[in-house]
Design an enzyme around this catalytic site. Structure first.
Site, PDB file in Angstrom:
ATOM      1  N   LYS A   1      -7.015  11.202 -34.868  1.00 11.39           N
ATOM      2  CA  LYS A   1      -7.001  11.700 -33.645  1.00 11.39           C
ATOM      3  C   LYS A   1      -5.597  12.186 -33.406  1.00 11.39           C
ATOM      4  O   LYS A   1      -4.360  11.602 -34.247  1.00 11.39           O
ATOM      5  CB  LYS A   1      -7.191  10.920 -32.478  1.00 11.39           C
ATOM      6  CG  LYS A   1      -6.226   9.464 -32.476  1.00 11.39           C
ATOM      7  CD  LYS A   1      -5.093   9.449 -31.701  1.00 11.39           C
ATOM      8  CE  LYS A   1      -4.513   8.094 -31.646  1.00 11.39           C
ATOM      9  NZ  LYS A   1      -3.157   7.846 -31.364  1.00 11.39           N
TER      10      LYS A   1
ATOM     11  N   ALA B   1       0.806   5.843 -38.521  1.00  8.88           N
ATOM     12  CA  ALA B   1       1.211   7.345 -38.579  1.00  8.88           C
ATOM     13  C   ALA B   1       0.716   7.869 -37.339  1.00  8.88           C
ATOM     14  O   ALA B   1       0.942   9.370 -36.977  1.00  8.88           O
ATOM     15  CB  ALA B   1       0.603   8.118 -39.472  1.00  8.88           C
ATOM     16  N   GLY B   2       0.129   7.175 -36.272  1.00  9.17           N
ATOM     17  CA  GLY B   2      -0.231   7.710 -34.872  1.00  9.17           C
ATOM     18  C   GLY B   2      -1.488   8.709 -34.973  1.00  9.17           C
ATOM     19  O   GLY B   2      -1.777   9.257 -34.025  1.00  9.17           O
TER      20      GLY B   2
ATOM     21  N   ASP C   1      -6.868   2.175 -28.516  1.00 11.42           N
ATOM     22  CA  ASP C   1      -7.598   3.482 -28.793  1.00 11.42           C
ATOM     23  C   ASP C   1      -8.730   3.556 -29.431  1.00 11.42           C
ATOM     24  O   ASP C   1      -9.186   4.494 -29.926  1.00 11.42           O
ATOM     25  CB  ASP C   1      -6.267   4.009 -30.171  1.00 11.42           C
ATOM     26  CG  ASP C   1      -5.199   4.594 -29.485  1.00 11.42           C
ATOM     27  OD1 ASP C   1      -5.128   4.795 -28.288  1.00 11.42           O
ATOM     28  OD2 ASP C   1      -4.383   4.887 -30.360  1.00 11.42           O
TER      29      ASP C   1
HETATM   30  O1  C5P Z   1      -4.383  -2.182 -28.084  1.00 10.82           O
HETATM   31  P1  C5P Z   1      -3.213  -2.439 -29.195  1.00 10.82           P
HETATM   32  O2  C5P Z   1      -3.741  -3.752 -29.779  1.00 10.82           O
HETATM   33  O3  C5P Z   1      -3.677  -1.362 -30.163  1.00 10.82           O
HETATM   34  O4  C5P Z   1      -2.007  -2.118 -28.575  1.00 10.82           O
HETATM   35  C1  C5P Z   1      -0.993  -2.190 -29.835  1.00 10.82           C
HETATM   36  C2  C5P Z   1       0.369  -2.377 -28.960  1.00 10.82           C
HETATM   37  O5  C5P Z   1       0.629  -1.309 -28.422  1.00 10.82           O
HETATM   38  C3  C5P Z   1       0.308  -3.228 -27.614  1.00 10.82           C
HETATM   39  O6  C5P Z   1       0.777  -4.583 -28.189  1.00 10.82           O
HETATM   40  C4  C5P Z   1       1.555  -2.835 -26.864  1.00 10.82           C
HETATM   41  O7  C5P Z   1       2.762  -3.364 -27.399  1.00 10.82           O
HETATM   42  C5  C5P Z   1       1.208  -1.230 -27.263  1.00 10.82           C
HETATM   43  N1  C5P Z   1       0.453  -0.679 -26.014  1.00 10.82           N
HETATM   44  C6  C5P Z   1       1.048  -0.545 -24.728  1.00 10.82           C
HETATM   45  N2  C5P Z   1       0.156   0.350 -23.907  1.00 10.82           N
HETATM   46  C7  C5P Z   1      -0.965   0.754 -24.235  1.00 10.82           C
HETATM   47  C8  C5P Z   1      -1.538   0.499 -25.316  1.00 10.82           C
HETATM   48  C9  C5P Z   1      -0.695   0.005 -26.457  1.00 10.82           C
HETATM   49  O8  C5P Z   1       2.041  -0.822 -24.656  1.00 10.82           O
HETATM   50  N3  C5P Z   1      -1.890   1.389 -23.345  1.00 10.82           N
END
Ligand code: C5P
Length: 291
Positions: free
Chosen positions: A16, A104-105, A143
């Protein structure tokens, strides 16, 4: 609706790109409220799922970064989470062929997890609609839900509110993938809310019919300053490429990849060649197309 289980399912897990990313505020648990226009592109990990008496996972492909090959992999968690929700044993023999880079986003791990849920839904004959898979996806990662869709989307909240877009800009991108990864948590951790990069039109996905240059002038990513401060090499790379041939260059997600938009494969390829000359061989440049 329960379907017939099957013996073998093949899945593709696309990358993505966040064309826009607005950070709107803070949420509980260290998360942030987002609004982001996301497109899927034709660069994939591949998954094979086979019926089996137990659970096994093999991971192939050289991603250049350490990747958990068993319990630590998000694919493994996806199997266990869906099995728990469905009240059945977590059994499958899974092969994951990695092509997408880590950190890599580009959402590779999240896409793998979503493809696992979609594949097991078939393999186990569950026949669940996406709405029933969505909360399981969301619990796996912010995501993951967006990858249950096969169209461009706008995600909101932590990422769990997914709006499908019927019609928006489509075309080619040059992805600029540096050799270094960025940790999502670290980039979000630096977000101060200080620098808002949003353009005059905060919802450019509504501008159907705009060409790639016009569209890219409307794009923004509120996390760029934070990612650039975590990784000064990314700031330098962005400084080098932004504006090349009049094209804005943006970052996807929390980095580390950058991208530029194009209307056709030829102009994307010409820009890629120019960018390789400027940035050298340590960066991977790849022309991709939106799905
Ligand atoms: O949800 P996930 O574990 O992939 O998120 C990884 C990190 O990205 C979270 O611990 C948080 O620091 C950051 N994040 C966030 N806000 C979001 C999604 C991710 O701050 N909406």
């Amino acid at each position: 609706m329960l379907r017939e289980p099957c013996q073998f399912v093949e899945g593709r897990a696309p990358a993505k790109v966040n064309l826009t990313l607005a950070v709107l505020g803070e949420l509980a648990g260290g998360y942030h409220e987002l609004e982001s226009w996301v497109v899927m592109v034709d660069w994939y990990d591949r998954l094979e799922l086979r019926a089996s008496a137990n659970l096994s996972l093999t991971v192939e492909g050289d991603t250049g970064h350490a990747l958990p090959r068993t319990e630590g992999n998000l694919v493994w968690h996806a199997v266990e989470a869906l099995a728990k929700a469905a009240g059945r044993p977590p059994t499958a023999s899974i092969k994951l062929e990695k092509s997408l880079p880590i950190g890599a986003g580009l959402g590779g791990g999240s896409s793998d997890a979503a493809a696992t849920l979609l594949g097991l839904n078939e393999l186990w004959g569950l026949g669940w609609p996406n709405e029933r898979l969505a909360p399981i996806a969301s619990a796996l990662g912010s995501d993951v839900p967006l990858f249950l869709e096969d169209s461009p989307v706008v995600i909101r909240g932590r990422g769990e509110r997914v709006e499908r877009l019927r019609n928006c800009w489509k075309g080619f991108l040059v992805l600029v993938v540096p050799s270094f990864a960025l940790a999502t948590r670290e980039v979000f951790g630096r977000y101060s809310g200080g620098e808002i990069r949003r353009g005059e039109n905060p919802a450019p996905w509504q501008n159907v019919g705009h060409d790639s240059l016009n569209t890219s002038q409307q794009l923004f990513n509120d996390l760029e300053p934070d990612a650039f401060s975590v990784e000064p090499r990314l700031a330098r790379l962005h400084g080098l490429l932004d504006g090349l041939d009049g094209r804005p260059v943006r970052m996807t997600g929390s980095g580390s990849s950058l991208f530029a938009l194009f209307d056709d494969a030829r102009s994307a390829e010409l820009w890629r060649e120019e960018a390789v000359r400027l940035a050298g061989q340590t960066v991977e440049f790849r022309v991709v197309q939106t799905l």
